[in-house]
Design an enzyme around this catalytic site. Structure first.
Site, PDB file in Angstrom:
ATOM      1  N   GLY A  46      39.658   0.485  82.124  1.00  0.00           N
ATOM      2  CA  GLY A  46      39.914  -0.929  81.859  1.00  0.00           C
ATOM      3  C   GLY A  46      38.695  -1.660  81.334  1.00  0.00           C
ATOM      4  O   GLY A  46      37.725  -1.045  80.893  1.00  0.00           O
ATOM      5  N   ASN A  47      38.757  -3.008  81.381  1.00  0.00           N
ATOM      6  CA  ASN A  47      37.754  -3.867  80.751  1.00  0.00           C
ATOM      7  C   ASN A  47      37.591  -3.435  79.290  1.00  0.00           C
ATOM      8  O   ASN A  47      36.517  -3.095  78.817  1.00  0.00           O
ATOM      9  CB  ASN A  47      36.411  -3.810  81.497  1.00  0.00           C
ATOM     10  CG  ASN A  47      35.480  -4.925  81.052  1.00  0.00           C
ATOM     11  OD1 ASN A  47      34.363  -4.691  80.623  1.00  0.00           O
ATOM     12  ND2 ASN A  47      35.946  -6.142  81.122  1.00  0.00           N
ATOM     13  N   HIS A  49      37.434  -2.744  75.322  1.00  0.00           N
ATOM     14  CA  HIS A  49      36.713  -3.270  74.153  1.00  0.00           C
ATOM     15  C   HIS A  49      37.186  -2.494  72.925  1.00  0.00           C
ATOM     16  O   HIS A  49      38.086  -1.630  73.023  1.00  0.00           O
ATOM     17  CB  HIS A  49      35.202  -3.179  74.371  1.00  0.00           C
ATOM     18  CG  HIS A  49      34.738  -1.827  74.820  1.00  0.00           C
ATOM     19  ND1 HIS A  49      34.875  -0.701  74.054  1.00  0.00           N
ATOM     20  CD2 HIS A  49      34.159  -1.415  75.977  1.00  0.00           C
ATOM     21  CE1 HIS A  49      34.385   0.336  74.696  1.00  0.00           C
ATOM     22  NE2 HIS A  49      33.955  -0.061  75.879  1.00  0.00           N
ATOM     23  N   GLY A  87      35.986  -0.069  71.374  1.00  0.00           N
ATOM     24  CA  GLY A  87      35.888   1.389  71.511  1.00  0.00           C
ATOM     25  C   GLY A  87      37.171   1.956  72.083  1.00  0.00           C
ATOM     26  O   GLY A  87      37.756   2.908  71.541  1.00  0.00           O
ATOM     27  N   HIS A  88      37.630   1.349  73.184  1.00  0.00           N
ATOM     28  CA  HIS A  88      38.898   1.805  73.772  1.00  0.00           C
ATOM     29  C   HIS A  88      40.045   1.647  72.767  1.00  0.00           C
ATOM     30  O   HIS A  88      40.912   2.519  72.654  1.00  0.00           O
ATOM     31  CB  HIS A  88      39.249   0.976  75.012  1.00  0.00           C
ATOM     32  CG  HIS A  88      38.275   1.088  76.139  1.00  0.00           C
ATOM     33  ND1 HIS A  88      37.463   0.048  76.538  1.00  0.00           N
ATOM     34  CD2 HIS A  88      37.988   2.116  76.978  1.00  0.00           C
ATOM     35  CE1 HIS A  88      36.735   0.415  77.573  1.00  0.00           C
ATOM     36  NE2 HIS A  88      37.025   1.669  77.861  1.00  0.00           N
ATOM     37  N   GLN A 102      34.668   9.192  91.073  1.00  0.00           N
ATOM     38  CA  GLN A 102      33.641   9.528  90.088  1.00  0.00           C
ATOM     39  C   GLN A 102      32.422   8.625  90.211  1.00  0.00           C
ATOM     40  O   GLN A 102      31.482   8.730  89.427  1.00  0.00           O
ATOM     41  CB  GLN A 102      34.204   9.505  88.671  1.00  0.00           C
ATOM     42  CG  GLN A 102      34.557   8.137  88.117  1.00  0.00           C
ATOM     43  CD  GLN A 102      35.290   8.244  86.798  1.00  0.00           C
ATOM     44  OE1 GLN A 102      36.426   8.698  86.729  1.00  0.00           O
ATOM     45  NE2 GLN A 102      34.623   7.836  85.720  1.00  0.00           N
ATOM     46  N   LYS A 104      31.450   8.726  72.809  1.00  0.00           N
ATOM     47  CA  LYS A 104      30.439   7.935  73.531  1.00  0.00           C
ATOM     48  C   LYS A 104      30.037   8.651  74.830  1.00  0.00           C
ATOM     49  O   LYS A 104      28.874   8.705  75.193  1.00  0.00           O
ATOM     50  CB  LYS A 104      31.025   6.549  73.822  1.00  0.00           C
ATOM     51  CG  LYS A 104      30.471   5.806  74.996  1.00  0.00           C
ATOM     52  CD  LYS A 104      29.236   5.083  74.612  1.00  0.00           C
ATOM     53  CE  LYS A 104      28.504   4.376  75.726  1.00  0.00           C
ATOM     54  NZ  LYS A 104      29.053   4.313  77.017  1.00  0.00           N
ATOM     55  N   ARG A 109      29.883  -1.624  80.591  1.00  0.00           N
ATOM     56  CA  ARG A 109      28.676  -1.964  81.361  1.00  0.00           C
ATOM     57  C   ARG A 109      27.722  -2.876  80.583  1.00  0.00           C
ATOM     58  O   ARG A 109      26.796  -3.433  81.180  1.00  0.00           O
ATOM     59  CB  ARG A 109      27.965  -0.692  81.823  1.00  0.00           C
ATOM     60  CG  ARG A 109      28.790   0.059  82.867  1.00  0.00           C
ATOM     61  CD  ARG A 109      28.062   1.226  83.502  1.00  0.00           C
ATOM     62  NE  ARG A 109      28.775   1.691  84.678  1.00  0.00           N
ATOM     63  CZ  ARG A 109      29.509   2.816  84.739  1.00  0.00           C
ATOM     64  NH1 ARG A 109      29.623   3.604  83.678  1.00  0.00           N
ATOM     65  NH2 ARG A 109      30.117   3.152  85.859  1.00  0.00           N
TER      66      ARG A 109
HETATM   67  P1  AMP Z   1      35.958   4.191  80.263  1.00  0.00           P
HETATM   68  O1  AMP Z   1      36.929   3.067  80.385  1.00  0.00           O
HETATM   69  O2  AMP Z   1      34.542   3.757  80.145  1.00  0.00           O
HETATM   70  O3  AMP Z   1      36.197   5.280  81.276  1.00  0.00           O
HETATM   71  O4  AMP Z   1      36.271   4.853  78.863  1.00  0.00           O
HETATM   72  C1  AMP Z   1      37.567   5.297  78.536  1.00  0.00           C
HETATM   73  C2  AMP Z   1      37.505   6.083  77.254  1.00  0.00           C
HETATM   74  O5  AMP Z   1      36.984   5.257  76.221  1.00  0.00           O
HETATM   75  C3  AMP Z   1      36.587   7.310  77.337  1.00  0.00           C
HETATM   76  O6  AMP Z   1      37.190   8.389  76.634  1.00  0.00           O
HETATM   77  C4  AMP Z   1      35.337   6.834  76.632  1.00  0.00           C
HETATM   78  O7  AMP Z   1      34.587   7.869  76.050  1.00  0.00           O
HETATM   79  C5  AMP Z   1      35.926   5.937  75.565  1.00  0.00           C
HETATM   80  N1  AMP Z   1      34.921   4.971  75.075  1.00  0.00           N
HETATM   81  C6  AMP Z   1      34.138   4.164  75.825  1.00  0.00           C
HETATM   82  N2  AMP Z   1      33.297   3.457  75.033  1.00  0.00           N
HETATM   83  C7  AMP Z   1      33.570   3.835  73.769  1.00  0.00           C
HETATM   84  C8  AMP Z   1      33.039   3.472  72.478  1.00  0.00           C
HETATM   85  N3  AMP Z   1      32.057   2.570  72.354  1.00  0.00           N
HETATM   86  N4  AMP Z   1      33.566   4.054  71.379  1.00  0.00           N
HETATM   87  C9  AMP Z   1      34.572   4.979  71.497  1.00  0.00           C
HETATM   88  N5  AMP Z   1      35.106   5.362  72.678  1.00  0.00           N
HETATM   89  C10 AMP Z   1      34.613   4.801  73.796  1.00  0.00           C
END
Ligand code: AMP
Length: 293
Positions: free
Chosen positions: A30-31, A33, A35-36, A60, A151, A189
């Site tokens: 969640g949260n 952006h 990238g997600h 984790q 990432k 973060r």
């Molecule tokens: P998280 O919510 O941080 O667990 O990330 C969920 C998914 O989004 C994971 O597969 C991350 O690698 C991917 N992710 C996080 N940040 C980015 C980013 N800046 N660009 C592309 N994928 C991202």
């Protein structure tokens, strides 16, 4: 867009899909952006149905890490997912994924060559926790493919290994890192950073670029580049944790002939831990295009 909290309800909806419909899973905490959202768009291109999951996975996070304060912004996340055309969002509670409590769940053990170095060295058990929750999501959703970001490169390698070792019939698709205009990799973060820390943060990616250029020019050895990169991070205001050159296919130490190298780094700005990585030879085939192991 269907928002589903219970495993049984998700199963009922998935069972109602036409037999030929392919399903892509995009796990997140969640949260959300850009990238997600890039992962969601890739999933939409590759499958008929996209299931995004939002779950801040307690197993984790280590003791003293940011599990409690991890940003939880579900309503804003759902708006974003609606706009990119995600069909289903799975929002399980901790109790539904870990009915006997997070500490009592049966866990996967990721092999130490992958899990105990780089981020795993300072976060013992982290990748076991990631692999465990992703394996549960795979079993619950039974997707044809799952999309992850480069990432979190070590995480991507851990999950590819898990899929291969445990014979999950799931294609792992990798998506390149989305960045802010100044190069900082987007991350939930980043929101923890103060203004002055935010100004320092792009130094992480800049340092990776400088180190990659030096390796390409052959001016320094791998060991020299690793030490120099750590020094550049320190000078940039970071408390560096590691900066390491690895073989991009399996994160082993780079052999003299390997041409597909990746530089990975982690460091702290104040209390915020940031990670990033960069391929040394961008012309080498992307990891997502190569057979994993
Ligand atoms: P998280 O919510 O941080 O667990 O990330 C969920 C998914 O989004 C994971 O597969 C991350 O690698 C991917 N992710 C996080 N940040 C980015 C980013 N800046 N660009 C592309 N994928 C991202």
């Amino acid at each position: 867009m269907k928002v589903i909290e219970e495993i049984d309800a998700l199963h009922r909806i998935l069972a109602g899909l036409p037999g030929e419909a392919s399903v892509a899973l995009v796990p997140t905490m969640g949260n959300l952006h850009q990238g997600h959202l890039a992962l969601m768009r890739e999933a939409r291109k590759r499958a008929h149905q996209v299931v995004a999951s939002i779950f801040v996975n307690p197993i984790q996070f280590g003791p003293g890490e940011d599990f409690e304060r991890y940003p939880r912004t579900v309503e804003a996340d759902l708006d974003k997912l609606r706009k990119v055309g995600v069909g289903m969002v799975f929002l399980p509670s901790v109790a539904s994924l870990y009915p006997r409590g997070p500490e009592s769940v049966t866990r996967l053990k990721v092999p130490s060559d992958l899990a105990d170095q780089l981020c795993g060295a300072s976060r013992p058990g982290h990748f076991d926790g990631v692999a465990t929750v992703v394996s549960k999501l795979f079993n619950i959703v039974q997707p044809d493919l799952a999309v992850f970001g480069e990432k979190d490169y070590q995480q991507l390698m851990v999950l590819r290994r898990m899929v291969q070792d445990l014979n999950f019939p799931v294609d792992v698709v990798a998506v390149p890192t989305e960045r802010e205009d100044d190069g900082l990799a987007m991350s939930s973060r980043n929101g923890y950073l103060s203004e002055s820390e935010r100004r320092c943060a792009p130094r992480l990616f800049e340092t990776l670029g400088i180190c990659a250029e030096s390796l390409r020019l052959g001016r320094k050895s791998v060991e020299e580049v690793e030490q120099w990169g750590m020094q550049l991070l320190r000078e940039g205001g970071f408390e560096p944790e590691y900066l390491a050159v690895r073989d991009a296919v399996d994160l082993s130490m780079p052999g003299p002939d390997a041409r597909d190298w990746i530089i990975l780094a982690a460091g702290r700005l104040g209390t915020t831990r940031l990670i990033d990585n960069l391929r040394v030879y961008p012309d080498a085939l992307l990891a997502s295009e190569r057979p994993p192991f």
